[in-house]
Design an enzyme around this catalytic site. Structure first.
Site, PDB file in Angstrom:
ATOM      1  CE  LYS A  58      -1.229  -1.031   4.086  1.00  0.00           C
ATOM      2  NZ  LYS A  58      -1.773  -1.161   5.229  1.00  0.00           N
TER       3      LYS A  58
ATOM      4  CB  THR B 273      -3.025   9.610   7.929  1.00  0.00           C
ATOM      5  OG1 THR B 273      -1.982  10.170   8.594  1.00  0.00           O
ATOM      6  CG2 THR B 273      -3.370  10.601   6.750  1.00  0.00           C
TER       7      THR B 273
ATOM      8  N   GLY C  51      -4.111   5.261  11.781  1.00  0.00           N
ATOM      9  CA  GLY C  51      -5.026   4.147  11.908  1.00  0.00           C
ATOM     10  C   GLY C  51      -5.582   3.798  10.459  1.00  0.00           C
ATOM     11  CB  THR C  52      -5.011   5.029   6.753  1.00  0.00           C
ATOM     12  OG1 THR C  52      -3.538   5.067   7.093  1.00  0.00           O
ATOM     13  CG2 THR C  52      -5.287   6.442   6.905  1.00  0.00           C
ATOM     14  N   GLY C  53      -4.069   2.094   8.364  1.00  0.00           N
ATOM     15  CA  GLY C  53      -3.505   0.753   7.910  1.00  0.00           C
ATOM     16  C   GLY C  53      -4.736   0.058   8.623  1.00  0.00           C
ATOM     17  CB  CYS C  54      -6.379  -0.014  12.150  1.00  0.00           C
ATOM     18  SG  CYS C  54      -4.624  -0.154  12.946  1.00  0.00           S
TER      19      CYS C  54
HETATM   20  N1  PLP Z   1      -2.055  -0.797  16.074  1.00  0.00           N
HETATM   21  C1  PLP Z   1      -1.782  -0.224  17.237  1.00  0.00           C
HETATM   22  C2  PLP Z   1      -2.227  -0.531  18.460  1.00  0.00           C
HETATM   23  C3  PLP Z   1      -0.977   1.179  17.023  1.00  0.00           C
HETATM   24  O1  PLP Z   1      -0.731   1.908  18.174  1.00  0.00           O
HETATM   25  C4  PLP Z   1      -0.877   1.547  15.766  1.00  0.00           C
HETATM   26  C5  PLP Z   1       0.136   2.930  15.550  1.00  0.00           C
HETATM   27  O2  PLP Z   1       0.334   3.739  16.468  1.00  0.00           O
HETATM   28  C6  PLP Z   1      -0.906   0.817  14.580  1.00  0.00           C
HETATM   29  C7  PLP Z   1      -1.676  -0.239  14.816  1.00  0.00           C
HETATM   30  C8  PLP Z   1      -0.549   1.360  13.294  1.00  0.00           C
HETATM   31  O3  PLP Z   1      -1.507   2.113  12.727  1.00  0.00           O
HETATM   32  P1  PLP Z   1      -1.702   2.391  11.207  1.00  0.00           P
HETATM   33  O4  PLP Z   1      -2.804   1.774  10.839  1.00  0.00           O
HETATM   34  O5  PLP Z   1      -1.541   3.850  11.308  1.00  0.00           O
HETATM   35  O6  PLP Z   1      -0.603   1.805  10.216  1.00  0.00           O
END
Ligand code: PLP
Length: 271
Positions: A181, A213, A215-218
Site C-alpha cells: 500500500k 491519517t 489508523g488508516t492501515g488498521c
Molecule cells: N495498532 C496499534 C495498536 C497502534 O498503536 C498503531 C500505531 O500507533 C498501529 C496499529 C498502526 O497504525 P496504522 O494503521 O496507522 O498503521
C-alpha cells in the site's frame, strides 16, 4: 444447531493492540467493522499508551493471555474473518498460529504492523520473523505499506515496479495475496499494488494531504476482512476499501493536535 436469524451479521475478529485514543488498534477496527455491517469482536495483544501526538509505551500481553482471550471466542462464535494488527512478540504470534491451526477461519487478513507513524517499534525482531514464517502462510491477504514491505523483503521500494517486486517476494512466503500500500511515486499519486497467483493489479489514487491519517492501515485491513466475510472478492473489495478510507480522511473530525483519527462513519457512506 444454533438458530441464526436472517439478519445476523458476520462476526469478524480483530487481534490487535489497544490504542486508548481509538484512532488505531482494536477500537478503530471495531468501529470500521460496524460501518461495514459486521459484528466486530477483539482480542488485545498489547495495551499501548498514546495520544494523537505521541507514543509513550506499551504493555504487551503474554502468550497465555492471548490464548485465554481467543479460546472462549472461538468456542462461542462462528468467526467469518480474522484481521490481525500489532502482534508484539513471538509468543503472541505463536498463540494466533495455534488458534488458526485448530479453528478454520475462511478469511484471514494480516496487517504486518511494525512501527508507529511516530517511529515507535510496535513489534520486536523475533515477532517479525515469527509473523513472516509462521503466520503469513495462513493469510488470504497480507497488507504491508511500502516501509513494511522493505523491512520484510530487504527490497528498496521506490516505485510501482519495486513495490510489485516486493509483493512477489512476500507472496513467495505463503499468503494467497499481497497488497503493498501507499506508494508515493510523484508526490501526488499513491499507488497500491495487489499481487496474487494470477497476476498483479495497480490501484492509483490522488495522494491526500492530511494530518488525520492515524489508523488508516488498521481501517484498510478491517474493511477487507469485512468485505471478504460478506462474500466479495479481494479485487472487488480493494477499490471499495480505498474509497472508504478516502472519505474517512476527508471527513476526519480533526481531534487532538497530532496525527488525528479518521471518521469511521463518513457521511452518506452506504455499502
Ligand atoms: N495498532 C496499534 C495498536 C497502534 O498503536 C498503531 C500505531 O500507533 C498501529 C496499529 C498502526 O497504525 P496504522 O494503521 O496507522 O498503521
Amino acid at each position: 444447531m444454533t438458530f441464526m436469524p436472517p439478519n445476523t451479521p458476520p462476526v469478524v475478529l480483530a487481534i490487535a493492540g489497544f490504542d486508548p485514543s481509538a484512532g488505531a488498534g482494536v477500537l478503530a477496527d471495531i468501529k470500521t467493522m460496524s460501518a461495514f455491517g459486521c459484528y466486530g469482536i477483539g482480542v488485545v495483544t498489547s495495551l499501548t499508551i498514546q495520544n494523537t501526538q505521541r507514543f509513550f509505551g506499551a504493555s504487551h500481553q503474554s502468550g497465555g493471555m492471548i490464548k485465554n482471550q481467543l479460546e472462549p471466542l472461538f468456542a462461542d462464535f462462528a468467526i467469518a474473518a480474522v484481521k490481525t494488527g500489532m502482534l508484539p512478540t513471538a509468543e503472541v504470534v505463536e498463540e494466533v498460529v495455534a488458534a488458526l491451526s485448530s479453528n478454520f477461519v475462511p478469511h484471514i487478513v494480516i496487517d504486518p504492523v511494525i512501527r508507529s507513524t511516530s517511529g515507535y517499534d510496535l513489534i520486536d525482531e523475533d515477532a517479525l520473523a515469527a509473523l513472516v514464517e509462521r503466520l503469513f502462510p495462513f493469510a488470504s491477504v497480507v497488507t504491508p505499506n511500502w516501509e513494511e514491505s522493505e523491512r520484510i523483503t530487504g527490497i528498496a521500494v521506490r516505485d510501482a515496479a519495486s513495490a510489485e517486486q516486493a509483493a512477489r517476494a512476500i507472496l513467495a512466503l505463503g499468503p494467497r495475496a499481497v497488497l503493498v500500500k501507499g506508494g508515493d511515486v510523484d508526490g501526488e499519486t499513491a499507488t497500491d499494488v495487489l499481487v496474487d497467483a494470477a497476476d498483479a493489479v495497480s490501484y492509483r489514487a490522488p495522494k491526500m494531504q492530511s494530518r488525520n491519517t492515524h489508523g488508516t492501515g488498521c481501517a484498510m485491513a478491517s474493511v477487507l476482512a469485512c468485505l471478504l466475510a460478506r462474500g466479495s472478492t479481494l479485487r472487488e473489495s480493494i477499490p471499495i476499501a480505498k474509497e472508504y478510507i478516502r472519505r474517512a480522511i476527508q471527513s476526519a473530525p480533526g481531534l487532538g493536535s497530532g496525527n488525528g483519527p479518521l471518521n469511521h462513519f463518513p457521511p452518506e457512506w452506504k455499502l
